[in-house]
Motif scaffolding. Structure first.
Motif, mmCIF file in Angstrom:
data_model
loop_
_atom_site.group_PDB
_atom_site.id
_atom_site.type_symbol
_atom_site.label_atom_id
_atom_site.label_comp_id
_atom_site.label_asym_id
_atom_site.label_seq_id
_atom_site.Cartn_x
_atom_site.Cartn_y
_atom_site.Cartn_z
ATOM 1 N N GLU A 140 19.914 -35.269 6.729
ATOM 2 C CA GLU A 140 19.446 -36.402 5.924
ATOM 3 C C GLU A 140 20.457 -37.548 5.972
ATOM 4 N N GLY A 141 21.732 -37.215 5.876
ATOM 5 C CA GLY A 141 22.791 -38.232 5.927
ATOM 6 C C GLY A 141 22.830 -38.931 7.279
ATOM 7 N N LEU A 142 22.665 -38.164 8.365
ATOM 8 C CA LEU A 142 22.645 -38.759 9.705
ATOM 9 C C LEU A 142 21.441 -39.686 9.876
ATOM 10 N N ALA A 143 20.289 -39.245 9.384
ATOM 11 C CA ALA A 143 19.081 -40.078 9.481
ATOM 12 C C ALA A 143 19.265 -41.371 8.701
ATOM 13 N N ARG A 144 19.856 -41.286 7.505
ATOM 14 C CA ARG A 144 20.100 -42.478 6.685
ATOM 15 C C ARG A 144 21.067 -43.431 7.398
ATOM 16 N N ALA A 145 22.126 -42.870 7.999
ATOM 17 C CA ALA A 145 23.101 -43.703 8.712
ATOM 18 C C ALA A 145 22.448 -44.402 9.902
ATOM 19 N N ARG A 146 21.598 -43.675 10.641
ATOM 20 C CA ARG A 146 20.883 -44.293 11.779
ATOM 21 C C ARG A 146 19.981 -45.432 11.299
ATOM 22 N N ALA A 147 19.276 -45.173 10.181
ATOM 23 C CA ALA A 147 18.370 -46.185 9.630
ATOM 24 C C ALA A 147 19.128 -47.434 9.202
ATOM 25 N N GLU A 148 20.378 -47.266 8.783
ATOM 26 C CA GLU A 148 21.217 -48.397 8.372
ATOM 27 C C GLU A 148 21.916 -49.041 9.562
ATOM 28 N N GLY A 149 21.662 -48.516 10.763
ATOM 29 C CA GLY A 149 22.233 -49.097 11.971
ATOM 30 C C GLY A 149 23.680 -48.727 12.232
ATOM 31 N N LYS A 150 24.166 -47.701 11.575
ATOM 32 C CA LYS A 150 25.557 -47.297 11.788
ATOM 33 C C LYS A 150 25.695 -46.542 13.107
ATOM 34 N N ARG A 151 26.840 -46.732 13.741
ATOM 35 C CA ARG A 151 27.128 -46.028 14.992
ATOM 36 C C ARG A 151 27.605 -44.627 14.653
ATOM 37 N N LEU A 152 26.982 -43.614 15.259
ATOM 38 C CA LEU A 152 27.333 -42.224 14.997
ATOM 39 C C LEU A 152 28.179 -41.673 16.138
ATOM 40 N N GLY A 153 28.885 -40.615 15.857
ATOM 41 C CA GLY A 153 29.705 -39.981 16.887
ATOM 42 C C GLY A 153 31.159 -40.348 16.733
ATOM 43 N N ARG A 154 31.932 -39.930 17.732
ATOM 44 C CA ARG A 154 33.365 -40.190 17.689
ATOM 45 C C ARG A 154 33.644 -41.678 17.824
ATOM 46 N N PRO A 155 34.670 -42.168 17.125
ATOM 47 C CA PRO A 155 35.012 -43.591 17.250
ATOM 48 C C PRO A 155 35.577 -43.890 18.636
ATOM 49 N N GLU A 156 35.457 -45.129 19.033
ATOM 50 C CA GLU A 156 36.016 -45.548 20.322
ATOM 51 C C GLU A 156 37.518 -45.293 20.336
ATOM 52 N N ALA A 157 37.997 -44.807 21.443
ATOM 53 C CA ALA A 157 39.426 -44.524 21.576
ATOM 54 C C ALA A 157 40.104 -45.747 22.182
ATOM 55 N N THR A 158 40.269 -46.790 21.360
ATOM 56 C CA THR A 158 40.809 -48.057 21.869
ATOM 57 C C THR A 158 42.260 -47.916 22.316
ATOM 58 N N ALA A 159 43.039 -47.069 21.656
ATOM 59 C CA ALA A 159 44.435 -46.879 22.066
ATOM 60 C C ALA A 159 44.496 -46.256 23.449
ATOM 61 N N THR A 160 43.626 -45.300 23.708
ATOM 62 C CA THR A 160 43.587 -44.650 25.023
ATOM 63 C C THR A 160 43.179 -45.657 26.092
ATOM 64 N N THR A 161 42.173 -46.460 25.781
ATOM 65 C CA THR A 161 41.727 -47.479 26.738
ATOM 66 C C THR A 161 42.869 -48.427 27.078
ATOM 67 N N ALA A 162 43.608 -48.852 26.056
ATOM 68 C CA ALA A 162 44.721 -49.782 26.281
ATOM 69 C C ALA A 162 45.794 -49.153 27.169
ATOM 70 N N LYS A 163 46.108 -47.883 26.925
ATOM 71 C CA LYS A 163 47.122 -47.199 27.737
ATOM 72 C C LYS A 163 46.662 -47.034 29.179
ATOM 73 N N VAL A 164 45.393 -46.683 29.361
ATOM 74 C CA VAL A 164 44.856 -46.529 30.724
ATOM 75 C C VAL A 164 44.878 -47.868 31.454
ATOM 76 N N LYS A 165 44.469 -48.952 30.780
ATOM 77 C CA LYS A 165 44.486 -50.281 31.398
ATOM 78 C C LYS A 165 45.912 -50.698 31.774
#
Length: 194
Positions: A140-165
């Motif tokens: 129910e919580g996941l469905a509500r979050a989807r309906a509110e347009g929230k991004r589900l799943g693991r957050p973007e690993a911006t620190a990893t991206t920066a290190k790889v770049k």
């Protein structure tokens, strides 16, 4: 504590993630009067959704350590199986082998008595009901979050991206970047062109 048993006492403790440990379970079992020797405390990290006899440490305990007359103590009933049916099968199998099974969250110590079997069925049913409710609330919580347009799943690993770049800009290949950062090559490839 039931002092009628004459065999050895084993404790089975389980946690679901490596961030948890079984120390509190062991302390609670000992505080209830079960003098479990350290080499008879069986601990493992495995999902509660895994059937009891598919858990490596539990299976070794049942197949190679427990004997008729021994007592197996668990802090909670849900440690002894995946669901109501698995718990019932596990306790029935242990009882048939002459092992006394104790779950400290039950008011009746002897789970092979008529009262113990009734209590076991009731508590198992309540535990399974609660797991199902948690699953329903999560969905129910996941469905509500989807309906509110929230991004589900693991957050973007911006620190990893920066290190790889940064490694890419220094001229390192993908495999050398993986080695330098201690990452898998698939992770490096995923962040390479972000």
């Amino acid at each position: 504590m039931n002092t009628a048993t004459t065999g050895r006492i084993f404790a089975y403790c389980r946690v679901s993630t490596i961030e948890q440990d079984t120390e509190n379970q062991i302390l609670a079992i000992r505080s209830r009067g079960y003098d479990v020797q350290p080499h008879r405390v069986i601990s493992e990290t495995v999902s509660g959704s895994t059937p009891a006899m598919q858990r490596k440490a539990f299976r070794t305990l049942v197949d190679h350590k427990l004997e008729a007359g021994d007592t197996l103590v668990a802090l909670k009933l849900d440690r002894l199986g995946r669901d109501n049916i698995d718990i019932q099968k596990t306790i029935e199998m242990l009882t048939e082998r002459g092992v006394h099974v104790v779950s400290l969250d039950l008011p009746v110590q002897n789970l092979s008595s008529a009262e113990g079997k009734l209590m076991l069925q009731m508590f198992s049913a309540f535990a399974e009901f609660e797991r199902n409710r948690i699953r329903e609330r999560t969905q129910e919580g996941l469905a509500r979050a989807r309906a509110e347009g929230k991004r589900l799943g693991r957050p973007e690993a911006t620190a990893t991206t920066a290190k790889v770049k940064q490694c890419r800009e220094q001229g390192l290949s993908q495999s050398k970047t993986a080695t330098a950062l201690g990452l898998g090559i698939a992770t490096v490839k995923r962040h390479w062109n972000k």
